[in-house]
Design a protein around this motif. Sequence first.
Motif, PDB file in Angstrom:
ATOM      1  N   MET A   1       4.104  74.336  46.656  1.00 31.53           N
ATOM      2  CA  MET A   1       4.126  73.168  46.404  1.00 31.53           C
ATOM      3  C   MET A   1       6.016  73.146  46.224  1.00 31.53           C
ATOM      4  N   LYS A   2       6.029  73.963  44.860  1.00 29.42           N
ATOM      5  CA  LYS A   2       7.930  74.492  43.767  1.00 29.42           C
ATOM      6  C   LYS A   2       8.447  74.797  45.735  1.00 29.42           C
ATOM      7  N   ARG A   3       8.344  74.990  46.155  1.00 32.92           N
ATOM      8  CA  ARG A   3       8.399  75.617  47.318  1.00 32.92           C
ATOM      9  C   ARG A   3       9.663  74.614  47.860  1.00 32.92           C
ATOM     10  N   ILE A   4       8.982  73.570  48.018  1.00 31.83           N
ATOM     11  CA  ILE A   4       9.369  72.475  49.334  1.00 31.83           C
ATOM     12  C   ILE A   4      10.711  71.850  48.337  1.00 31.83           C
ATOM     13  N   TYR A   5      10.455  71.821  47.033  1.00 33.73           N
ATOM     14  CA  TYR A   5      10.568  70.722  45.997  1.00 33.73           C
ATOM     15  C   TYR A   5      12.725  71.869  46.082  1.00 33.73           C
ATOM     16  N   GLU A   6      12.124  73.212  46.244  1.00 29.37           N
ATOM     17  CA  GLU A   6      13.561  73.791  46.681  1.00 29.37           C
ATOM     18  C   GLU A   6      14.189  73.538  47.740  1.00 29.37           C
ATOM     19  N   LYS A   7      13.432  73.708  48.758  1.00 26.76           N
ATOM     20  CA  LYS A   7      14.106  72.953  49.872  1.00 26.76           C
ATOM     21  C   LYS A   7      14.744  71.906  50.204  1.00 26.76           C
ATOM     22  N   ASN A   8      14.085  70.412  49.381  1.00 27.83           N
ATOM     23  CA  ASN A   8      14.433  69.719  49.515  1.00 27.83           C
ATOM     24  C   ASN A   8      16.200  69.882  48.297  1.00 27.83           C
ATOM     25  N   LEU A   9      16.071  70.890  48.004  1.00 32.43           N
ATOM     26  CA  LEU A   9      17.495  70.987  46.836  1.00 32.43           C
ATOM     27  C   LEU A   9      18.911  71.632  47.572  1.00 32.43           C
ATOM     28  N   THR A  10      18.116  72.513  48.431  1.00 32.33           N
ATOM     29  CA  THR A  10      18.736  73.442  48.690  1.00 32.33           C
ATOM     30  C   THR A  10      19.207  73.675  50.149  1.00 32.33           C
ATOM     31  N   GLY A  11      18.473  72.894  50.994  1.00 28.21           N
ATOM     32  CA  GLY A  11      18.490  73.120  52.333  1.00 28.21           C
ATOM     33  C   GLY A  11      17.420  73.885  52.362  1.00 28.21           C
ATOM     34  N   GLY A  12      17.207  74.632  52.424  1.00 30.98           N
ATOM     35  CA  GLY A  12      16.344  75.543  52.352  1.00 30.98           C
ATOM     36  C   GLY A  12      16.544  77.475  51.455  1.00 30.98           C
ATOM     37  N   ASP A  13      17.947  77.565  51.750  1.00 29.01           N
ATOM     38  CA  ASP A  13      17.975  78.484  50.833  1.00 29.01           C
ATOM     39  C   ASP A  13      18.660  78.935  49.520  1.00 29.01           C
ATOM     40  N   GLY A  14      18.558  80.148  48.546  1.00 31.21           N
ATOM     41  CA  GLY A  14      19.144  79.415  47.332  1.00 31.21           C
ATOM     42  C   GLY A  14      18.438  78.197  46.285  1.00 31.21           C
ATOM     43  N   ILE A  15      18.268  79.371  45.384  1.00 36.13           N
ATOM     44  CA  ILE A  15      17.006  79.203  44.563  1.00 36.13           C
ATOM     45  C   ILE A  15      17.447  78.346  43.090  1.00 36.13           C
TER      46      ILE A  15
ATOM     47  N   VAL B   1       9.708  67.365  36.479  1.00 33.93           N
ATOM     48  CA  VAL B   1      12.010  67.320  36.944  1.00 33.93           C
ATOM     49  C   VAL B   1      11.780  67.693  38.057  1.00 33.93           C
ATOM     50  N   GLN B   2      10.942  69.003  38.600  1.00 28.55           N
ATOM     51  CA  GLN B   2      11.297  68.789  40.254  1.00 28.55           C
ATOM     52  C   GLN B   2      10.426  67.860  40.670  1.00 28.55           C
ATOM     53  N   PHE B   3       9.681  67.582  40.653  1.00 28.21           N
ATOM     54  CA  PHE B   3       9.035  65.946  41.528  1.00 28.21           C
ATOM     55  C   PHE B   3       9.544  65.089  41.265  1.00 28.21           C
ATOM     56  N   LEU B   4      10.653  65.116  40.198  1.00 24.62           N
ATOM     57  CA  LEU B   4      11.087  63.493  40.331  1.00 24.62           C
ATOM     58  C   LEU B   4      12.749  63.771  40.813  1.00 24.62           C
ATOM     59  N   SER B   5      12.885  65.262  41.121  1.00 23.71           N
ATOM     60  CA  SER B   5      14.441  65.664  42.264  1.00 23.71           C
ATOM     61  C   SER B   5      14.238  64.740  43.504  1.00 23.71           C
ATOM     62  N   GLY B   6      12.337  65.744  43.601  1.00 22.48           N
ATOM     63  CA  GLY B   6      12.332  65.318  45.270  1.00 22.48           C
ATOM     64  C   GLY B   6      12.386  64.277  45.888  1.00 22.48           C
ATOM     65  N   VAL B   7      12.232  63.155  44.315  1.00 23.60           N
ATOM     66  CA  VAL B   7      12.402  61.516  44.778  1.00 23.60           C
ATOM     67  C   VAL B   7      13.287  61.160  45.082  1.00 23.60           C
ATOM     68  N   SER B   8      14.660  61.938  43.769  1.00 25.26           N
ATOM     69  CA  SER B   8      15.349  61.074  43.859  1.00 25.26           C
ATOM     70  C   SER B   8      16.835  60.749  44.617  1.00 25.26           C
ATOM     71  N   PHE B   9      16.742  61.013  45.313  1.00 23.08           N
ATOM     72  CA  PHE B   9      17.619  60.370  46.396  1.00 23.08           C
ATOM     73  C   PHE B   9      17.258  58.865  46.747  1.00 23.08           C
ATOM     74  N   GLU B  10      15.870  58.911  46.458  1.00 21.48           N
ATOM     75  CA  GLU B  10      15.030  57.401  47.413  1.00 21.48           C
ATOM     76  C   GLU B  10      14.938  56.717  46.091  1.00 21.48           C
ATOM     77  N   VAL B  11      14.268  57.139  45.320  1.00 19.28           N
ATOM     78  CA  VAL B  11      14.778  56.591  43.992  1.00 19.28           C
ATOM     79  C   VAL B  11      16.248  55.533  43.755  1.00 19.28           C
ATOM     80  N   TYR B  12      17.695  56.782  44.438  1.00 11.72           N
ATOM     81  CA  TYR B  12      18.610  56.000  43.811  1.00 11.72           C
ATOM     82  C   TYR B  12      19.514  54.771  44.485  1.00 11.72           C
TER      83      TYR B  12
END
Length: 339
Positions: free
Chosen positions: A1-15, A267-278
Amino acid sequence: MKRIYEKNLTGGDGIYPGLHALRVGSMFGILAMHVFINGQYSVGAGFWSKQFIPSLTDLVYVFFAISAFGISCGYYDKLKSGQIRIEEFYKKRWIKIWPFFALLCVLDFVLSPSKEALYEMFADLTLSFGYLSHKHIQVMGVGWTLGVIFLFYIAFPYFVFLCANRRRAIFSFGVATLLNFVCVQHFEVGRNNFAYSAVYFLLGELFFLYKVEIERILQRHRSLVWLLTAVALVMYYAWKVNLLTRLLVVSSMLCWGISAKRCPHLVQFLSGVSFEVYLCHMVMYRGIEKLQLLYLFGNNATSYITVVVMVSALAVVFSTVWNRTLALLRKQLERNKTI
């Protein structure tokens, strides 16, 4: 699950877990500012209402810089080396953005239908409305940010060229800084114009190119982050709000995001939907407005905080339901293809 949020943020690379918190804080800050401005709440005449809350609108520049940094982490090297086709890059961006944005445009039109709103909704659905930066679109008014960001996605291969090496990236950043100045002094355009906002995307690109060195310095000298943040905020609020102070504030926030190594799961969860919430928070606000729930306790701080909480909760729930429904549909489509 954590890796999914990281991909949402960086596109796949960089944590960089700290950037999750930066996105969430910026998202809720802009939400609180929009509720305050649209509701015209009376919460006193001090620093918080006259200066701080209105200034939260500048957090949109943090979104621009994070967008550039994140997309570069995922696609800069791939595009530069030809590991990914342009068509595939654009397809991924379009699939991520258009369905949810289209739904919100339709909902916004239903809430306030008119001939003008129909024209503007059509422009929004093309995702090319960023080219109409001289005209403020009322349908999905907060969508102007998406319009600018999508123009950046369209131009990203060119940005890869501009930032092919550090020297060229620094030169491009300098040109973009001067272009921002010219936009203000001569062309009289603002942040909804891509030429004006390009400097913030290039700032994110510079942080990407120097991320290893920045991270190393901040690990050795944590006090530098505090110092930079303090200087940036004092200059921003006590001296003058201009390009220099905005760049300093955004830079200090990016330093925080890069240097932080941990981030709570919420916070990771909220980051995953931050684009949609905005994107959807003003639709939620309009719904609350239609139900006449804006001033439950009068025109005061209590009503303001209550509406901020309601809008936030509705936007998070709506975005979460959308993302999970879309994920289930994609899984079902994949299963059907394998049968």
